[in-house]
Design a protein around this motif. Structure first.
Motif, PDB file in Angstrom:
ATOM      1  N   LEU A 118       0.849  -1.180   0.000  1.00 37.43           N
ATOM      2  CA  LEU A 118       0.000   0.000   0.000  1.00 37.43           C
ATOM      3  C   LEU A 118       0.886   1.232   0.000  1.00 37.43           C
ATOM      4  O   LEU A 118       1.898   1.271   0.708  1.00 37.43           O
ATOM      5  CB  LEU A 118      -0.898   0.022   1.252  1.00 37.43           C
ATOM      6  N   ILE A 119       0.505   2.214  -0.799  1.00 36.74           N
ATOM      7  CA  ILE A 119       1.157   3.527  -0.772  1.00 36.74           C
ATOM      8  C   ILE A 119       0.092   4.560  -0.488  1.00 36.74           C
ATOM      9  O   ILE A 119      -1.015   4.512  -1.045  1.00 36.74           O
ATOM     10  CB  ILE A 119       1.901   3.815  -2.088  1.00 36.74           C
ATOM     11  N   VAL A 120       0.418   5.489   0.413  1.00 33.58           N
ATOM     12  CA  VAL A 120      -0.511   6.551   0.801  1.00 33.58           C
ATOM     13  C   VAL A 120       0.096   7.897   0.412  1.00 33.58           C
ATOM     14  O   VAL A 120       1.243   8.189   0.762  1.00 33.58           O
ATOM     15  CB  VAL A 120      -0.783   6.536   2.319  1.00 33.58           C
ATOM     16  N   GLU A 121      -0.689   8.707  -0.293  1.00 33.00           N
ATOM     17  CA  GLU A 121      -0.310  10.086  -0.580  1.00 33.00           C
ATOM     18  C   GLU A 121      -1.408  10.996  -0.041  1.00 33.00           C
ATOM     19  O   GLU A 121      -2.600  10.736  -0.230  1.00 33.00           O
ATOM     20  CB  GLU A 121      -0.138  10.322  -2.083  1.00 33.00           C
ATOM     21  N   ILE A 122      -0.986  12.061   0.625  1.00 33.34           N
ATOM     22  CA  ILE A 122      -1.897  13.071   1.169  1.00 33.34           C
ATOM     23  C   ILE A 122      -1.606  14.360   0.432  1.00 33.34           C
ATOM     24  O   ILE A 122      -0.472  14.856   0.468  1.00 33.34           O
ATOM     25  CB  ILE A 122      -1.695  13.234   2.691  1.00 33.34           C
ATOM     26  N   THR A 123      -2.595  14.893  -0.248  1.00 31.33           N
ATOM     27  CA  THR A 123      -2.327  16.051  -1.086  1.00 31.33           C
ATOM     28  C   THR A 123      -2.071  17.312  -0.266  1.00 31.33           C
ATOM     29  O   THR A 123      -2.620  17.505   0.817  1.00 31.33           O
ATOM     30  CB  THR A 123      -3.497  16.346  -2.046  1.00 31.33           C
ATOM     31  N   LEU A 149      -5.345   7.628  -1.769  1.00 31.84           N
ATOM     32  CA  LEU A 149      -5.177   9.054  -2.021  1.00 31.84           C
ATOM     33  C   LEU A 149      -6.103   9.817  -1.085  1.00 31.84           C
ATOM     34  O   LEU A 149      -7.328   9.676  -1.157  1.00 31.84           O
ATOM     35  CB  LEU A 149      -5.503   9.378  -3.478  1.00 31.84           C
ATOM     36  N   ILE A 150      -5.512  10.612  -0.213  1.00 34.21           N
ATOM     37  CA  ILE A 150      -6.282  11.451   0.701  1.00 34.21           C
ATOM     38  C   ILE A 150      -6.158  12.877   0.184  1.00 34.21           C
ATOM     39  O   ILE A 150      -5.102  13.494   0.266  1.00 34.21           O
ATOM     40  CB  ILE A 150      -5.771  11.306   2.145  1.00 34.21           C
ATOM     41  N   ASP A 151      -7.262  13.344  -0.397  1.00 32.89           N
ATOM     42  CA  ASP A 151      -7.234  14.588  -1.178  1.00 32.89           C
ATOM     43  C   ASP A 151      -8.117  15.644  -0.511  1.00 32.89           C
ATOM     44  O   ASP A 151      -9.330  15.668  -0.692  1.00 32.89           O
ATOM     45  CB  ASP A 151      -7.712  14.288  -2.604  1.00 32.89           C
ATOM     46  N   ARG A 152      -7.480  16.534   0.214  1.00 34.62           N
ATOM     47  CA  ARG A 152      -8.219  17.611   0.884  1.00 34.62           C
ATOM     48  C   ARG A 152      -8.704  18.672  -0.089  1.00 34.62           C
ATOM     49  O   ARG A 152      -9.526  19.517   0.265  1.00 34.62           O
ATOM     50  CB  ARG A 152      -7.329  18.267   1.952  1.00 34.62           C
ATOM     51  N   PHE A 153      -8.192  18.630  -1.327  1.00 38.63           N
ATOM     52  CA  PHE A 153      -8.493  19.692  -2.292  1.00 38.63           C
ATOM     53  C   PHE A 153      -9.286  19.179  -3.487  1.00 38.63           C
ATOM     54  O   PHE A 153      -9.356  19.833  -4.524  1.00 38.63           O
ATOM     55  CB  PHE A 153      -7.183  20.348  -2.744  1.00 38.63           C
ATOM     56  N   ASP A 154      -9.905  18.018  -3.357  1.00 37.17           N
ATOM     57  CA  ASP A 154     -10.752  17.481  -4.422  1.00 37.17           C
ATOM     58  C   ASP A 154     -11.886  18.465  -4.704  1.00 37.17           C
ATOM     59  O   ASP A 154     -12.456  19.061  -3.786  1.00 37.17           O
ATOM     60  CB  ASP A 154     -11.322  16.124  -3.981  1.00 37.17           C
ATOM     61  N   THR A 155     -12.236  18.635  -5.985  1.00 37.68           N
ATOM     62  CA  THR A 155     -13.294  19.584  -6.352  1.00 37.68           C
ATOM     63  C   THR A 155     -14.657  19.174  -5.794  1.00 37.68           C
ATOM     64  O   THR A 155     -15.547  20.011  -5.667  1.00 37.68           O
ATOM     65  CB  THR A 155     -13.389  19.716  -7.882  1.00 37.68           C
ATOM     66  N   ARG A 156     -14.821  17.900  -5.450  1.00 40.77           N
ATOM     67  CA  ARG A 156     -16.075  17.422  -4.863  1.00 40.77           C
ATOM     68  C   ARG A 156     -16.135  17.664  -3.363  1.00 40.77           C
ATOM     69  O   ARG A 156     -17.129  17.376  -2.719  1.00 40.77           O
ATOM     70  CB  ARG A 156     -16.242  15.927  -5.132  1.00 40.77           C
TER      71      ARG A 156
END
Length: 201
Positions: A118-123, A149-156
């Motif tokens: 598993l690889i985790v990326e946090i934007t 992918l933990i994306d705090r800036f997703d457009t949704r």
């Protein structure tokens, strides 16, 4: 040699992988910064903000809930995406502990990304696009079974997405996305639920 010097000297096609790797191994990167190899150049990634680190800590704690002893969760671990000659330093990597324990203590060699479970990326604001596109494709091409992918800036709105079943074409067959506040199940070998309601925005 600094990363800035490497970038100034490179031509439009970038440097050969062996040269970039040797340079990466010899870099004296400021504390908290990370050096990555992408598109034939070495790039410096600034330290994450406190909230970014807080999310990483929460994820790491959940991953260890049921993790078998033979696996470990690692921060600041360089991984080589061999099919693309890229080197990234993800926020978290889950990998067999024996590979880490057996690494040459005198060499700053990256681990093979294909060995990661598993690889985790946090934007962060400045790298969100790379995590969603370049790194998504790279980890799929490397055969990483799970990419979180933990994306705090997703457009949704802020989202956590687990991608599984990588393809050689650089895509994942399956994905499950949940907004912050909803739980996200992580399959074996983790067999745990990631509680995202505590993730800061």
């Amino acid at each position: 040699m600094t990363a800035a010097m490497v970038e100034q000297e490179q031509d439009s096609e970038g440097w050969p992988w062996d040269y970039l790797l040797r340079t990466w191994q010899g870099l004296d990167v400021p504390e908290g910064w990370r050096a990555e190899i992408d598109e034939g150049r070495i790039c410096l990634v600034p330290p994450p903000y406190a909230r970014h680190s807080g999310i990483a800590a929460k994820v790491q704690r959940r991953l260890y809930a049921n993790l078998p002893d033979e696996l470990g969760v690692y921060q600041t671990l360089g991984v080589h995406v061999a099919p693309l000659d890229k080197l990234y330093v993800p926020d978290l990597v889950v990998m067999p502990a024996e590979l880490i324990d057996g690494a040459d203590p005198e060499a700053a060699d990256p681990m093979d990304a294909s060995e990661a479970l598993l690889i985790v990326e946090i934007t962060s604001k400045g790298n969100a696009r790379e995590d969603r596109t370049k790194k998504y494709r790279a980890y799929a091409r490397a055969g990483v079974p799970m990419y979180l992918l933990i994306d705090r800036f997703d457009t949704r709105g802020a989202m956590s997405t687990l991608f599984t079943e990588p393809n050689e074409d650089g895509t994942y067959k399956r994905s499950e996305a949940v907004p912050f506040g909803k739980p996200l199940g992580l399959p074996a070998p983790f067999d745990t639920t990631l509680l995202t309601d505590g993730f800061p925005l």
